[in-house]
Design a protein around this motif. Structure first.
Motif, PDB file in Angstrom:
ATOM      1  N   PHE A 171      -7.605  11.431   6.977  1.00 10.24           N
ATOM      2  CA  PHE A 171      -8.198  10.815   8.021  1.00 10.24           C
ATOM      3  C   PHE A 171      -7.184   9.308   8.145  1.00 10.24           C
ATOM      4  O   PHE A 171      -6.620   8.616   9.123  1.00 10.24           O
ATOM      5  N   ILE A 172      -6.914   8.594   6.822  1.00 13.36           N
ATOM      6  CA  ILE A 172      -6.346   7.387   6.955  1.00 13.36           C
ATOM      7  C   ILE A 172      -4.675   7.551   7.368  1.00 13.36           C
ATOM      8  O   ILE A 172      -4.190   6.960   7.851  1.00 13.36           O
ATOM      9  N   ARG A 173      -4.379   8.755   6.757  1.00 14.66           N
ATOM     10  CA  ARG A 173      -2.870   9.076   7.143  1.00 14.66           C
ATOM     11  C   ARG A 173      -2.867   9.406   8.481  1.00 14.66           C
ATOM     12  O   ARG A 173      -1.582   8.734   9.152  1.00 14.66           O
ATOM     13  N   ASP A 174      -3.533   9.908   9.094  1.00 16.20           N
ATOM     14  CA  ASP A 174      -3.312  10.204  10.577  1.00 16.20           C
ATOM     15  C   ASP A 174      -3.737   9.148  11.361  1.00 16.20           C
ATOM     16  O   ASP A 174      -3.041   8.903  12.680  1.00 16.20           O
ATOM     17  N   ARG A 175      -4.501   8.317  10.966  1.00 17.34           N
ATOM     18  CA  ARG A 175      -4.849   6.951  11.704  1.00 17.34           C
ATOM     19  C   ARG A 175      -3.878   6.023  11.638  1.00 17.34           C
ATOM     20  O   ARG A 175      -3.924   5.257  12.729  1.00 17.34           O
ATOM     21  N   PHE A 176      -3.430   5.892  10.709  1.00 20.42           N
ATOM     22  CA  PHE A 176      -2.667   4.430  10.351  1.00 20.42           C
ATOM     23  C   PHE A 176      -1.048   5.099  10.171  1.00 20.42           C
ATOM     24  O   PHE A 176      -0.304   4.214  10.018  1.00 20.42           O
ATOM     25  N   GLU A 177      -0.819   6.211  10.179  1.00 21.12           N
ATOM     26  CA  GLU A 177       0.395   6.882   9.800  1.00 21.12           C
ATOM     27  C   GLU A 177       0.969   6.284   8.467  1.00 21.12           C
ATOM     28  O   GLU A 177       2.261   5.842   8.504  1.00 21.12           O
ATOM     29  N   GLY A 180      -1.570   7.755   3.062  1.00 20.79           N
ATOM     30  CA  GLY A 180      -3.235   8.113   2.898  1.00 20.79           C
ATOM     31  C   GLY A 180      -3.871   7.644   1.422  1.00 20.79           C
ATOM     32  O   GLY A 180      -5.113   7.226   1.647  1.00 20.79           O
ATOM     33  N   LEU A 273      -3.595  -0.473   2.700  1.00 19.50           N
ATOM     34  CA  LEU A 273      -3.344   0.961   3.020  1.00 19.50           C
ATOM     35  C   LEU A 273      -2.188   1.368   1.936  1.00 19.50           C
ATOM     36  O   LEU A 273      -1.706   2.539   1.929  1.00 19.50           O
TER      37      LEU A 273
END
Length: 329
Positions: A171-177, A180, A273
């Protein structure tokens, strides 16, 4: 008249005999109570011996663990001649280099950062849940929320780590690019893990506030929320701080769940992040790859000694808060 007098005399004689019998029974009972019973003496002796042995064994175990870790950890500075200042403030960790570098600052700051972030997330949620369970809907809280919180305590840490790895990190990888694996992921996972501890202790602290204080505040015209905010939370503040410190103590020593989501890099994080590494992850990842007694192995034991000292520090803080709570009462 003679028959009546005889009856009266007979009753007096029976009463006196009953009184004498009762006196004799009481004297016999006192004698039995005051007489030492050998079986009771033996049970009391073995009970005292058992408790003394249990307490002594506990003290011996704690002192032995402390001595073992301290002897291993201090070897880095007294045997291997590693600078204590370099160990605490250095940012380069490469024990296999020539010359070797033992800067553990990134591990130390990583542990503090992820623990602080977990406390910042979990403390408001835990105290809010405790207020809801005790002041807003106590019946629903005790019947539903409290069992749910107890279930969260029993979940193994590897389950939290695996959920964080498969749900939170993507989720963090996809949300903030980003990658993760990050400080944010570790803080969230730890916050969920320490939330039951903070909630349970905070609930006990709030319930310990006397009801008369609440009634007095309401009688003076304060609203329900004003009473909770200004009276209940103020009176239970030492207990709430104890709950937060207990949660931080558990978070600081957690290894597996954090290790699975933080990325385990030796660089200092520039933001929430970025991936980090902690003392516990550094020990668990590298201890199996070292040889007993080598400088590398001793350096890892020094990191374990830091963890132990931090545990003692948390315990000392809890004791101080407990004394303040007693004085406050």
């Amino acid at each position: 008249m003679n028959s009546q007098q005889g009856t009266i005399v007979e009753k007096n004689v029976i009463k006196q005999a009953g009184g004498i019998s009762s006196s004799v029974n009481q004297t016999e009972l006192k004698r039995k109570l005051l007489t030492a019973n050998k079986s009771q003496q033996m049970a009391s002796f073995f009970g005292r011996m058992y408790t003394m042995v249990a307490a002594g064994l506990l003290i011996v175990v704690v002192l032995s663990i402390t001595y073992f870790i301290a002897s291993k950890g201090l070897s880095t500075f007294f045997v291997d001649k590693v600078s204590f200042t370099e160990f605490l403030s250095g940012t380069k960790w490469d024990p296999e280099d020539d010359p070797a570098s033992y800067g553990a600052l990134s591990f130390i700051l990583g542990s503090f950062f992820v623990t602080a972030l977990a406390a910042i997330i979990a403390a408001p949620l835990g105290i809010g849940a405790a207020i809801f369970m005790t002041e807003i809907y106590p019946k629903f809280g005790k019947k539903v929320l409290k069992p749910v919180i107890e279930l969260l305590v029993g979940i193994p840490s590897v389950v939290y780590g695996y959920i964080g790895l498969t749900v939170l990190v993507p989720f963090i990888r996809d949300r903030f690019e980003v990658l993760g694996f990050s400080l944010l992921a570790g803080g969230i996972v730890l916050a969920i893990m320490i939330l039951p501890t903070i909630t349970s202790v905070a609930t006990d602290a709030i319930e310990a506030v006397p009801q008369d204080i609440r009634n007095a505040s309401l009688a003076l015209g304060a609203t329900r929320w004003q009473t909770i905010w200004n009276v209940v939370l103020h009176s239970s503040r030492p207990g709430l701080l104890t709950a937060i410190v207990l949660g931080m103590a558990r978070a600081f020593g957690e290894a597996l769940a954090v290790q699975m989501v933080i990325g385990n890099t030796l660089k200092l994080p520039g933001s929430l992040l970025d991936p980090i590494s902690t003392l516990t992850s550094g020990i668990t990842l590298n201890m199996g790859n070292t040889i007993q007694g080598t400088p590398y192995n001793n350096a890892l034991w020094s990191m374990a000694l830091l963890l132990l000292l931090m545990s003692f520090a948390f315990i000392a803080i809890i004791r101080i808060l407990g004394r303040k709570k007693l004085v406050h009462k």
